[in-house]
Motif scaffolding. Sequence first.
Motif, PDB file in Angstrom:
ATOM      1  N   TYR A 202      -3.495 -16.336   0.934  1.00  0.00           N
ATOM      2  CA  TYR A 202      -3.559 -14.617   1.154  1.00  0.00           C
ATOM      3  C   TYR A 202      -2.559 -14.068   1.338  1.00  0.00           C
ATOM      4  CZ  TYR A 202      -8.514 -16.473   3.219  1.00  0.00           C
ATOM      5  OH  TYR A 202      -9.541 -17.040   2.765  1.00  0.00           O
ATOM      6  N   SER A 206      -3.216  -8.471   0.574  1.00  0.00           N
ATOM      7  CA  SER A 206      -4.301  -8.747   0.095  1.00  0.00           C
ATOM      8  C   SER A 206      -5.147  -7.511   0.389  1.00  0.00           C
ATOM      9  CB  SER A 206      -4.952 -10.096   0.577  1.00  0.00           C
ATOM     10  OG  SER A 206      -6.259  -9.921   0.762  1.00  0.00           O
ATOM     11  N   ASP A 207      -7.137  -7.393   0.260  1.00  0.00           N
ATOM     12  CA  ASP A 207      -7.446  -6.287   0.199  1.00  0.00           C
ATOM     13  C   ASP A 207      -8.363  -6.473   1.489  1.00  0.00           C
ATOM     14  OD1 ASP A 207      -7.279  -5.067  -2.358  1.00  0.00           O
ATOM     15  OD2 ASP A 207      -9.023  -5.787  -3.314  1.00  0.00           O
TER      16      ASP A 207
END
Length: 281
Positions: A202, A206-207
Motif C-alpha cells: 500500500y 493510496s486512496d
Amino acid sequence: MPFSAQPPASGERYALSASLDNARNLSSLLRAVHFQDHATCLATASGLRVTVEDAKCIQANAFIQAEIFQEFSVQEESVMFRISLSVLLDCLTIFGTSSLPGTSTALRMCYRGYGYPLMLFLEEGGVVTVCKINTQEPVELLDFDFCSTKVVNKIILQSEGLREAFAELDMTSEVLQITMSPDKPYFRLSTFGNAGSAHLDYPRDSDLMEAFHCNQTQTNRYKISLLKPSTKALALSCKVSIRTDAQGFLSLQYMIRNEDGQICFVEYYCCPDENITEAEL
C-alpha cells in the motif's frame, strides 16, 4: 413509560444499570470479540469495556461509550466482573438476531455488585424476558501498556483495504508478516503459504490510506491463528488503525458505526511471533 426508562424495583441499589433501545448495538460489538467463552467486563463513568483474552498472546476489547446508552449509571469508581460471553450473547438475541423492520429489542441491564448475577430485562413487541447470568471473580488481565507515546508506527486505513488483503493473501500461511516503513514499500502485508510467498503493498498516497505516521522500518510476524478472530471486527468496521511499538506488539483498532450511526471501537492487541529470528526476516 418507555421500557428503557422504567425505574429499578423500590429499594434496589445497583452498582451498574444501563438501558439500550436497540440491544443489537451491544450484541454486534460483543460478537466482534467472541472468540473465547468468557469475558471480563469493566464499567466506569465513561462506559463499558468488555475484554477477551487467549493464551496470553492476544487481547480484544470492545468499548461501548456511556453516550451510546439511553441510560448509564455506575455507582462506584469502577465495577468489574467476569461473565460467560456465550450465555450473554444468547440472552441478548433471545428474540432472534433479525427483528422485523421497524422493531428492535429494548434492553435494561442491572448488576447489584460482587457475587450477584447480571440481570437482563429484554422487551420486544410487548413481550418481556428476564435473564439472570451468574458472574465470576474477574481475572487479572494482560497489560500491553500500549500508550500513544510508545507507538513507533501508525497508519489508518479504510477497512475495505484490509478486507481485500485478507481475501487475496494465502491464509494457509502460519504467519502474517507486516512491514511498516517511512520509505518504500511503506506498508506491506506478506504471507508464506503452500502456494509460495505473497505480498501486498500500500503506497502512502493510496486512496485507502487515511493517515501515515511511520518513524522507522519495522518488520514483524504474527500468527494468523491469533489474528483471525479480529476479522469479525474488521467485517463490521469502516476504518482501522494499525499501530506497533518498539517491541513489535501490534494494535488493531476498528472504528465501527452501529445501526443508529454512533461510533464504537473494538481493539485487538497481538504479540509478535517470537519463533522468528532476525535472520529469517
